[in-house]
Design an enzyme around this catalytic site. Structure first.
Site, short mmCIF file in Angstrom:
data_model
loop_
_atom_site.label_atom_id
_atom_site.label_comp_id
_atom_site.label_asym_id
_atom_site.label_seq_id
_atom_site.Cartn_x
_atom_site.Cartn_y
_atom_site.Cartn_z
N GLY A 1 37.78 35.16 45.83
CA GLY A 1 36.35 36.01 45.50
C GLY A 1 35.39 35.24 46.36
O GLY A 1 34.35 35.75 47.01
N ARG B 1 37.91 43.56 41.74
CA ARG B 1 36.60 42.81 41.65
C ARG B 1 35.16 43.51 42.45
O ARG B 1 35.38 43.56 43.73
CB ARG B 1 36.54 41.32 41.90
CG ARG B 1 37.66 41.04 40.87
CD ARG B 1 38.19 39.40 41.61
NE ARG B 1 37.26 38.42 41.48
CZ ARG B 1 37.52 37.25 42.04
NH1 ARG B 1 38.74 36.82 42.41
NH2 ARG B 1 36.75 36.36 42.00
N ASP C 1 33.80 28.50 35.17
CA ASP C 1 35.09 28.53 35.43
C ASP C 1 36.17 27.83 34.52
O ASP C 1 37.14 28.07 34.52
CB ASP C 1 35.37 28.05 36.87
CG ASP C 1 34.99 29.00 38.14
OD1 ASP C 1 35.01 30.17 37.83
OD2 ASP C 1 34.74 28.37 39.13
N ARG D 1 38.77 37.54 31.90
CA ARG D 1 39.06 36.32 31.45
C ARG D 1 38.87 36.25 29.85
O ARG D 1 39.62 35.58 29.26
CB ARG D 1 38.52 35.10 32.02
CG ARG D 1 39.18 34.68 33.23
CD ARG D 1 38.46 33.54 34.05
NE ARG D 1 39.21 33.47 35.58
CZ ARG D 1 38.75 32.75 36.33
NH1 ARG D 1 37.58 31.94 36.23
NH2 ARG D 1 39.48 32.69 37.40
#
Length: 452
Positions: free
Chosen positions: A101, A129, A326, A357
């Site tokens: 991404g 996405r 992240d 996630r």
């Protein structure tokens, strides 16, 4: 650039303390930007320590397709002959982004102010996405877009030259959107401004100044204002990429949770916009010592020594989210071994990463024997007060969902588990950390490839 279609199931299990010292791969964010800015600079740039994962190699391939010369020496040094700002050439093939991404969104900014047309494609995960948050400001600058439904890949971008400078306030904290607008602003007459109410990682600003762009950052009561003077001339640079703090995070947590562990991670980037996980772990009681702090190429780096310590649950401060977005998956793993219930919220962005996630980690930790409550913006996790996780039952695997961070986070969880944790596909790990499993083995973890 995408990983092999055949899944590679893997089991990680406990095998005693983790001990040793290592370096982690070069920082992914800086690696992407080093290639892009060098690709727009005049002259030859040399880059050492570049992350050679699939995501960064996708960026290199795209830049080659648009005219930059990029070569790797046998010693691992990368040499980039740039085309100059405004000099990108029409690519003759679609730009294949694999799972990256970051490559996609930043390169969209790069192309948006050049008189070329580029089509971006990606793997199954990336194609799910949304790209709308980047399309919106770049369209205001004059670029044209034809995307799949939902503003997804495949996507064709028609750049505009000259583009229109904008004054843009980020609706959500996103370093990728900020960087895309600044990259478009490089070849745009006038001043392009980005306003960010919440600070995000600032590698683009630091590196653009290093390459010679005229860029200012003003701190105001409403946040940071970044102003870039367009039609810049970037000058070639020699760059040393520091170790990726996101990659280091897996070992900070692994050594914290596995009894008897003592691990040193060398040359880790300590940029304050990237140290949220370190802050959160220390709030939980982790024993992490910062050693030999120093400056390298305009960024602070240090060695981190982490030793096993009992962790205590916390309510993670939401204002840490931009500096550890992240790292939430591996923070969830740390919470699994803490005493009490950790509440980690404020991370809506996790819903639109390589996978959802939040849902992915809730499902994976549940299969490994943990009690987890899912929120719209995070998780509440009942920790085991240092006891090992039960692990996955025979024949059961947790789903990585083509997401490298899910795979690596659950691999770390397996290092302190009774039965081990089986992951359905470890192949995506290569997108950001090709040597992860070799490092795990060298530190003492037990890894076993499973037959299908």
């Amino acid at each position: 650039m995408s990983h092999a279609p055949t899944p590679r199931p893997l089991r990680l299990a406990a095998a005693g303390p983790l001990t040793g010292a290592m370096t982690v791969p070069g920082d992914k964010s800086i690696s992407h930007r080093a290639l892009m800015f060098a690709g727009l600079a005049v002259g030859e740039s040399r880059i050492r320590g570049l992350l050679e994962g699939e995501d960064v190699l996708a960026t290199a391939a795209a830049l080659r397709a648009m005219g930059a010369t990029i070569e790797r020496s046998a010693e691992g040094e990368w040499r980039v002959h740039g085309v100059g700002v405004g000099g990108l050439l029409q690519p003759q093939v679609a730009l294949e982004m694999g799972n990256s991404g970051t490559s996609t969104r930043l390169l969209m900014g790069l192309v948006a102010s050049h008189p070329i047309v580029a089509t971006f494609t990606g793997d199954a995960s990336l194609s799910k996405r949304p790209m709308g948050r980047v399309i919106e400001p770049l369209a205001r600058m004059g670029a044209g877009f034809a995307a799949a439904p939902g503003d997804r890949l495949p996507l064709t971008l028609r750049g505009r030259c000259p583009a229109v400078p904008i004054d843009y306030t980020l609706p959500v904290a996103s370093a990728q959107v900020k960087s895309a607008v600044l990259l478009a602003g490089l070849n745009t007459p006038g001043i392009t401004r980005v306003r960010e109410p919440v600070p995000t990682r600032d590698h683009s600003e630091r590196m653009l100044r290093g390459f010679g762009a005229e860029l200012t950052v003003e701190e105001t009561g409403e946040g940071r204002v970044i102003s870039l003077h367009g039609e810049a001339e970037l000058r070639a640079q020699d760059i040393v990429v520091p170790g990726d703090p996101s990659s280091a995070g897996f070992w900070l947590v692994a050594a914290s949770i596995v009894p008897g562990s003592d691990v040193t991670v060398r040359n880790v980037l300590m940029n304050p916009t990237r140290t949220g996980l370190l802050t959160a772990l220390r709030l939980m009681g982790a024993s992490i010592e910062t050693m030999a702090e120093r400056e390298v190429g305009g960024e602070t780096v240090a060695d981190l020594r982490v030793r096993h310590a009992p962790l205590t649950a916390i309510e993670v401060p939401p204002d840490l989210a931009p500096s550890m977005i992240d790292e939430y998956p591996i923070l969830f793993v740390a919470a699994a071994f803490a005493r009490g219930t950790t509440v980690a919220r404020g991370a809506h962005e996790l819903r639109v990463k390589e996978s959802d996630r939040i849902a992915a980690m809730a499902a994976a930790l549940g299969l490994a024997g943990l009690t987890v409550r899912e929120h719209e913006d995070g998780l509440s996790i009942e920790g085991r007060d240092g006891d090992p996780l039960p692990g996955t039952a025979n024949g059961t695997t947790v789903a990585s969902l083509l997401d490298h961070r899910i795979a690596m986070s659950m691999a770390v969880a397996g290092m302190h588990s009774a039965r081990g944790i089986a992951i359905d596909d470890a192949a995506p790990i290569a997108t950001s950390y090709p040597t992860f499993l070799d490092t795990a083995t060298s530190l003492g973890a037990a890894t076993t490839w499973l037959n299908r």
